[in-house]
Write a protein that holds these residues in place. Structure first.
Motif, PDB file in Angstrom:
ATOM      1  N   CYS A  23      -4.108  48.068  52.539  1.00 16.15           N
ATOM      2  CA  CYS A  23      -2.905  48.906  52.495  1.00 16.15           C
ATOM      3  C   CYS A  23      -3.213  50.388  52.282  1.00 16.15           C
ATOM      4  N   SER A  24      -4.483  50.765  52.315  1.00 15.74           N
ATOM      5  CA  SER A  24      -4.855  52.166  52.132  1.00 15.74           C
ATOM      6  C   SER A  24      -4.337  53.013  53.285  1.00 15.74           C
ATOM      7  N   ILE A  25      -3.950  54.238  52.988  1.00 18.81           N
ATOM      8  CA  ILE A  25      -3.519  55.169  54.028  1.00 18.81           C
ATOM      9  C   ILE A  25      -4.670  55.463  54.992  1.00 18.81           C
ATOM     10  N   LEU A  26      -5.904  55.260  54.514  1.00 14.55           N
ATOM     11  CA  LEU A  26      -7.081  55.479  55.341  1.00 14.55           C
ATOM     12  C   LEU A  26      -7.146  54.497  56.508  1.00 14.55           C
ATOM     13  N   GLY A  86      -8.537  51.712  61.070  1.00 15.90           N
ATOM     14  CA  GLY A  86      -8.093  50.452  61.671  1.00 15.90           C
ATOM     15  C   GLY A  86      -7.708  49.387  60.659  1.00 15.90           C
ATOM     16  N   ASP A  87      -7.065  48.322  61.191  1.00 17.03           N
ATOM     17  CA  ASP A  87      -6.630  47.161  60.408  1.00 17.03           C
ATOM     18  C   ASP A  87      -5.568  47.523  59.371  1.00 17.03           C
ATOM     19  N   SER A  88      -4.644  48.410  59.761  1.00 19.79           N
ATOM     20  CA  SER A  88      -3.546  48.749  58.866  1.00 19.79           C
ATOM     21  C   SER A  88      -2.368  47.827  59.104  1.00 19.79           C
ATOM     22  N   PRO A  89      -1.799  47.241  58.054  1.00 17.83           N
ATOM     23  CA  PRO A  89      -0.619  46.383  58.228  1.00 17.83           C
ATOM     24  C   PRO A  89       0.622  47.180  58.621  1.00 17.83           C
ATOM     25  N   ASP A 133       1.049  47.689  66.086  1.00  9.35           N
ATOM     26  CA  ASP A 133       0.988  47.955  67.524  1.00  9.35           C
ATOM     27  C   ASP A 133      -0.345  48.552  67.952  1.00  9.35           C
ATOM     28  N   ASP A 134      -1.094  49.059  66.973  1.00  8.96           N
ATOM     29  CA  ASP A 134      -2.355  49.723  67.308  1.00  8.96           C
ATOM     30  C   ASP A 134      -3.506  48.744  67.469  1.00  8.96           C
ATOM     31  N   HIS A 135      -3.283  47.506  67.095  1.00  5.42           N
ATOM     32  CA  HIS A 135      -4.434  46.585  67.043  1.00  5.42           C
ATOM     33  C   HIS A 135      -4.183  45.341  67.876  1.00  5.42           C
TER      34      HIS A 135
END
Length: 586
Positions: free
Chosen positions: A569-572, A577-580, A584-586
């Motif tokens: 859940c990091s803003i990084l 990558g791998d952001s919940p 749509d990006d993954h």
């Protein structure tokens, strides 16, 4: 086994051009832009190669050169044939970087002469200035008289016209020197390298660590101003902008930005990570779990900020519209979605609306000076339609959301919506802080948030990490991961991105009710894992090669952090990558 002579030669070399010194011919040929060529004895200082430019009358000083697309200082030696060479003037963005770096060195030199027992530590940028503090125990208050003494010494050094040169000293000498004079952060940075030498910058016996080219002489550094500011032991070193390097601009206070930086600096001090040396030391102890613990605390502090801003919003019953703005790669999208989660915790029903759907039709789109569509201009949005839409929504009426079709360049109708009593509209876009965007909406119904990656980490005692570089590396990684852009393409586009920020975003940051600092002190070590290979793929024939080299040199200061340590859940995660929050990006 290595041949002893070859091994010694390799240890001695800092770049390929220096390695070439042992295999060079006696001459080198320089090809100028006007089609002429000239032969020089090798190696040759950049200053001599620029002789034909230095002899011409120019309003602005030449402070360096792009030699085969590599940025070099005036006293640096060239060993190979030069296929392209261009002088770097003071009134350019590159020239301004060299000037500011040199001015920081001038300040350090003057303080060393006037107050040799006091420890000067760089803070952060603030408008057209850099904040510095004296850090000693006990802390002594800084007076106007002391500031004037430092300024007078700087002016004396400028009048003395001392040459500023780049040199190298042995690793052990550098560690001993910076330890002896109390430059703790610089000593740590040097100590964690394994090179046998350390590049330094030298002027009239004063030395400091080298992080890039400086001006050739102190006489060029005539425009600056010292100003007491902030805490009782802090002040600003103010400098000219590249657009007009002949004078220091009028001071414009930014108290909210300063307080945000101050809080971040305090956090870094409490957590024991104030500079790159502290971070690298922590990364080296990753197997003991200390790094993971530090990352989790850093992320928890981010969440604490989110809770704080959500609480401020819900305690203002008149607020029904939250506007979020910030420069490129600040993490606006992730922040907006995480803020919505926190608003829900407080019993609100946030509704995200994209400003992209309020563009005017393509035939009415404004154009820039080049004749291209200017999507970043506030006039690119249908402001009357947007304001009428929001007014109806805030009155509780049923409205039809627009949907902009970027293929056809036209706005179409989307789904219908109606706000509930507990609903809050959340809008994110570059013009969020511009009062023109929502001119018809009463101020008491709006809450404005400025978000940026305001890096508090120092490289060393006298050199900071520019927040712009932090965002550029974020964008470099994100563009490659999700937009299919190479490192070269991102660097080529960056100047126009920065120009848009200066024009449309930063002038309105003072309108913010809350400033969210999205920087994570450990993130550059994580971004390095992806950014470094991208930068190494940029070839010397490209015009952004010098920028790739600069960023690579900068990243060498960081030990890498594997991405397995970064929480989901990091803003990084918006960038690596791998952001919940970005399915749509993954």
């Amino acid at each position: 086994m290595y041949h002893t002579q070859s091994f010694a030669m390799l240890e001695k070399c800092s770049t390929l051009r220096e390695a070439y010194h042992d295999f060079k011919d006696s001459n080198l040929t320089v090809h100028y832009f006007d089609g002429t060529t000239k032969i020089f004895e090798a190696p040759c200082p950049v200053r001599l190669l620029l002789d034909k430019y230095l002899n011409k009358e120019s309003k602005f000083a030449i402070v360096g050169a792009l030699v085969n697309n590599e940025l070099m200082g005036m006293d640096e030696l060239v060993f190979t044939n030069v296929l392209t060479i261009a002088p770097v003037l003071l009134n350019t963005s590159i020239g301004a970087q060299i000037y500011r770096r040199s001015l920081q060195f001038l300040l350090s030199m003057a303080v060393n002469r006037v107050f040799p027992k006091r420890r000067l530590v760089i803070g952060h940028s603030l408008g057209s200035g850099i904040y510095f503090e004296f850090q000693e125990d006990p802390i002594e208050s800084l007076t106007e008289d002391e500031i004037q003494k430092i300024q007078a010494e700087m002016e004396l050094i400028v009048k003395s016209d001392f040459p500023i040169t780049r040199r190298r000293i042995a690793w052990t000498e550098a560690v001993d020197h910076f330890t002896a004079i109390g430059q703790e952060q610089t000593m740590m940075l040097v100590a964690q390298h394994n090179r046998p030498y350390v590049p330094i910058v030298v002027c009239d016996g004063f030395i400091d660590i080298w992080h890039g080219p400086h001006v050739g002489s102190t006489s060029i550094l005539s425009q600056f101003e010292l100003k007491l500011y902030g805490t009782e032991h802090g002040f600003l070193l103010r400098y000219p902008r590249s657009a007009d390097p002949t004078c220091v601009p009028e001071f414009k206070d930014m108290p909210k930005i300063f307080e945000t930086f101050k809080e971040s600096k305090y956090r870094g001090k409490v957590l024991g990570v104030r500079c790159v040396g502290d971070l690298n030391r922590l990364i080296g102890r990753a197997t003991k779990g200390e790094l993971q613990s530090y990352i989790h605390v850093s992320e928890a502090l981010h969440e604490r900020q989110l809770v704080a801003v959500a609480e401020k919003i819900v305690t203002c019953p008149s607020v029904h519209l939250v506007l979020i703005a910030g420069p490129s790669s600040s993490g606006k999208t992730t922040f907006a979605r995480k803020l919505c989660v926190q608003l829900q915790v407080f019993g609100k029903q946030p509704q995200c609306i994209s400003l992209d759907d309020f563009y005017v039709n393509r035939d009415k789109m404004p154009k820039d000076e080049k004749g291209d569509y200017d999507f970043e201009a506030v006039e690119a949005l249908d402001l009357p339609f947007l304001n009428e839409f929001l007014l109806k929504l805030l009155r509780g009426e049923i409205v039809t959301l627009p949907k902009f079709d970027f293929k056809t360049g036209t706005r179409k109708e989307g789904k219908q919506m109606q706000l509930s009593i507990s609903a809050i509209i959340v809008m994110e876009g570059i013009h969020g802080l511009n009062d023109r965007l929502t001119a018809m909406i009463p101020q008491e119904q709006k809450y404005k948030i400025f978000i940026s990656a305001l890096t508090q980490l120092n490289l060393d005692d006298h050199n900071r990490i520019p927040t712009t570089d932090n965002r550029l590396l974020r964008r470099l990684v994100r563009d490659f991961q999700f937009r299919g852009l190479s490192g070269e393409e991102t660097l080529m586009r960056w100047p126009s991105v920065r120009a848009g920020e200066e024009k449309y975003i930063f002038p309105h940051q003072g309108n913010a009710d809350f400033i969210f600092n999205s920087a994570l002190d450990y993130e550059l070590a994580a971004l390095k894992v992806i950014a470094e290979p991208l930068l190494k793929n940029i070839r010397p024939t490209t015009p952004v090669y010098h920028e790739a080299l600069r960023l690579l040199s900068f990243l060498q200061n960081f030990d890498p952090i594997p991405h397995k340590y970064i929480p989901d859940c990091s803003i990084l995660r918006e960038f690596i990558g791998d952001s919940p929050y970005h399915p749509d990006d993954h």
